[in-house]
Enzyme design. Structure first.
Site, short mmCIF file in Angstrom:
data_model
loop_
_atom_site.label_atom_id
_atom_site.label_comp_id
_atom_site.label_asym_id
_atom_site.label_seq_id
_atom_site.Cartn_x
_atom_site.Cartn_y
_atom_site.Cartn_z
N LYS A 33 -82.34 80.22 30.10
CA LYS A 33 -83.33 80.51 31.16
C LYS A 33 -83.80 79.30 31.98
O LYS A 33 -83.17 78.93 32.94
CB LYS A 33 -84.52 81.22 30.53
CG LYS A 33 -84.21 82.68 30.19
CD LYS A 33 -85.45 83.45 29.92
CE LYS A 33 -85.19 84.91 29.55
NZ LYS A 33 -84.75 85.73 30.68
N PHE A 77 -85.65 90.13 21.12
CA PHE A 77 -84.60 90.26 22.14
C PHE A 77 -83.74 89.00 22.09
O PHE A 77 -84.25 87.90 22.28
CB PHE A 77 -85.19 90.46 23.55
CG PHE A 77 -84.11 90.78 24.55
CD1 PHE A 77 -83.63 92.08 24.67
CD2 PHE A 77 -83.52 89.78 25.31
CE1 PHE A 77 -82.60 92.38 25.56
CE2 PHE A 77 -82.50 90.07 26.20
CZ PHE A 77 -82.04 91.38 26.33
N ASP A 82 -84.86 81.12 18.55
CA ASP A 82 -84.40 81.46 19.89
C ASP A 82 -85.53 81.09 20.85
O ASP A 82 -86.51 81.81 20.98
CB ASP A 82 -84.08 82.96 19.93
CG ASP A 82 -83.72 83.45 21.33
OD1 ASP A 82 -83.96 82.73 22.30
OD2 ASP A 82 -83.20 84.58 21.43
C1 LIG Z 1 -85.54 85.28 23.82
C2 LIG Z 1 -84.31 85.63 24.59
N1 LIG Z 1 -83.11 85.44 24.02
C3 LIG Z 1 -81.98 85.73 24.68
C4 LIG Z 1 -81.99 86.25 25.95
C5 LIG Z 1 -80.70 86.57 26.65
O1 LIG Z 1 -80.46 85.64 27.65
P1 LIG Z 1 -79.38 85.93 28.78
O2 LIG Z 1 -79.90 87.08 29.59
O3 LIG Z 1 -79.28 84.64 29.55
O4 LIG Z 1 -78.11 86.27 28.09
C6 LIG Z 1 -83.23 86.48 26.57
C7 LIG Z 1 -83.30 87.08 27.91
O5 LIG Z 1 -84.27 87.65 28.33
C8 LIG Z 1 -84.42 86.16 25.86
O6 LIG Z 1 -85.62 86.37 26.42
#
Ligand SMILES: Cc1ncc(COP(=O)(O)O)c(C=O)c1O
Length: 395
Positions: A249, A135, A220
């Site tokens: 986050k 994700f 990420d």
């Molecule tokens: C690993 C990861 N990357 C990216 C995101 C996306 O972040 P945002 O919701 O702040 O755009 C999330 C959100 O859950 C995530 O868990």
């Protein structure tokens, strides 16, 4: 009294499956609804509220900064942005930082950076290999990077330049690598996709492959970073260093922020190639600085390891009593418990009734991502509630 949930149905786009509770206040690991009912918050703003709700250090930093300066243009230097950048660089393996406003935006920037690197160093290579069950966010490009059909299927055509391959399979990455590849991008531990841990040797093998091919490794750490898994960044536990890392986050405890960090060799943007109006503004960066400094100064990651191990151990000990539990997995305070049947929704509702917020990760799995300041007492409180919910669960 206003019926807020009716207002939502009328005025808000119907994109969320919400639970029937309107939260109005929070303190530490607890929140209260508009009827004054208290809940122990093991969702933590979706792995965001590092220090819990309304931590005095954060409230002080925000109120002081709000009365000093909230926003300028990035044409000018501002102090909190540079303090936070320095703190991140001095406590990670990366050399430079760029701030945006969210996780998806940070990942978009990371992919732009990798493509620019490909233009400059890899004969125009632009393709990014990412993994199934990952994700990476909700923008169109990040939906393409996210290897889950359910997030992709409503939006064709998706941006090109992404190849999704199996997680925990180094051969799949090797096979997918071509002269078009500029980077491999993955979460060290897949969060939304199931709290899926990397096999021993998987991340080092990817690092080795990227080095051999001269391509970049993007980690990420939007969900795993800032202490969540028991070290400041998850990569520290796997013996690898990324070329690019993204954060969001938990970095500013709920004040929107995103960050791209890069090694010097991968930091190839020149003026005008990337930017943001709000990104790196004094308010968000003051919140980020206060949060991260507290995490580092108080060894919150070390505490997370201890409390997280206790959480996993207690869940494991519930297995003999509840045969429905088939798996317990995670690191630090990012933990999933899986069941032999689709009982997660029923458990979430029962826990809610009993005063605990937990996340339905999948129809047959729950996820715990509480504030990082919780102790064993809060773990006991949460699991005592889960125990009762499991005892009375109906499918
Ligand atoms: C690993 C990861 N990357 C990216 C995101 C996306 O972040 P945002 O919701 O702040 O755009 C999330 C959100 O859950 C995530 O868990």
């Amino acid at each position: 009294m206003t019926d807020w949930q009716e207002l939502e149905k009328k005025y808000y786009m119907q994109t969320f499956e919400r639970l029937p509770v309107t939260i109005v206040r929070g303190k530490g690991p607890y929140v209260w609804d508009d009827d004054g009912k208290e809940y122990l918050d093991f969702v933590g703003g979706w792995a965001v509220t590092t220090l819990g709700h309304c931590h005095p250090v954060l409230t002080r930093a925000l109120t002081e900064q709000a009365s000093l300066l909230i926003q300028t243009s990035n044409q000018y230097y501002t102090v909190p942005q540079l303090q936070l950048a320095q703190l991140l660089v001095e406590n990670s393996c990366l050399d430079r930082v760029f701030f945006g406003n969210s996780g998806a935006e940070a990942n978009e920037g990371a992919v732009k950076l990798a493509r620019r690197y490909g233009q400059l160093n890899l004969k125009g290579a632009y393709e990014v290999i990412s993994t199934f069950s990952s994700f990476h966010g909700r923008t169109l490009a990040m939906v393409a990077a996210t290897g889950q059909l359910k997030f992709q299927q409503s939006y064709p055509p998706l941006p090109t330049g992404f190849v999704n391959v199996a997680f925990n399979n180094i051969e799949a990455i090797k096979t997918a690598t071509t002269e078009r590849t500029c980077a491999v991008m993955l979460e060290p531990i897949q969060g939304e996709g199931g709290v899926n841990l990397p096999d021993d040797g998987y991340l080092p093998a990817i690092r080795k492959w990227c080095d051999r091919k001269g391509i970049l490794l993007i980690l990420d750490e939007i969900q795993t970073g800032v202490g969540r898994t028991g070290t400041l960044f998850a990569y520290e536990q796997y013996g690898v260093e990324p070329d690019i890392m993204t954060l969001a986050k938990g970095l500013a405890n709920g004040v929107p922020i995103g960050a791209i960090l890069a090694k010097e060799k991968a930091s190839v943007f020149v003026p005008g190639e990337h930017g943001s109006t709000f990104g790196g503004n004094p308010l968000a960066c003051a919140a980020g600085y206060a949060t991260l400094k507290f995490v580092i100064d108080n060894d919150i990651a070390g505490r997370v390891k201890e409390v997280g191990d206790y959480l996993i151990d207690r869940l494991e000990k519930m297995k003999p009593k509840f045969s429905a539990i088939t798996d317990v997995r995670g690191r630090g305070l990012l933990v999933a418990v899986e069941f032999n049947d689709d009982i997660a929704q029923s458990l979430v509702m029962d826990c809610l009734e009993r005063g605990l917020l937990v996340n339905k990760l999948k129809p047959n799995a729950l996820r715990f991502m509480p504030p990082l300041i919780i102790g064993k007492k809060e773990v006991d409180e949460a699991l005592d509630i889960l125990d009762k919910a499991l005892s009375s669960v109906k499918k």
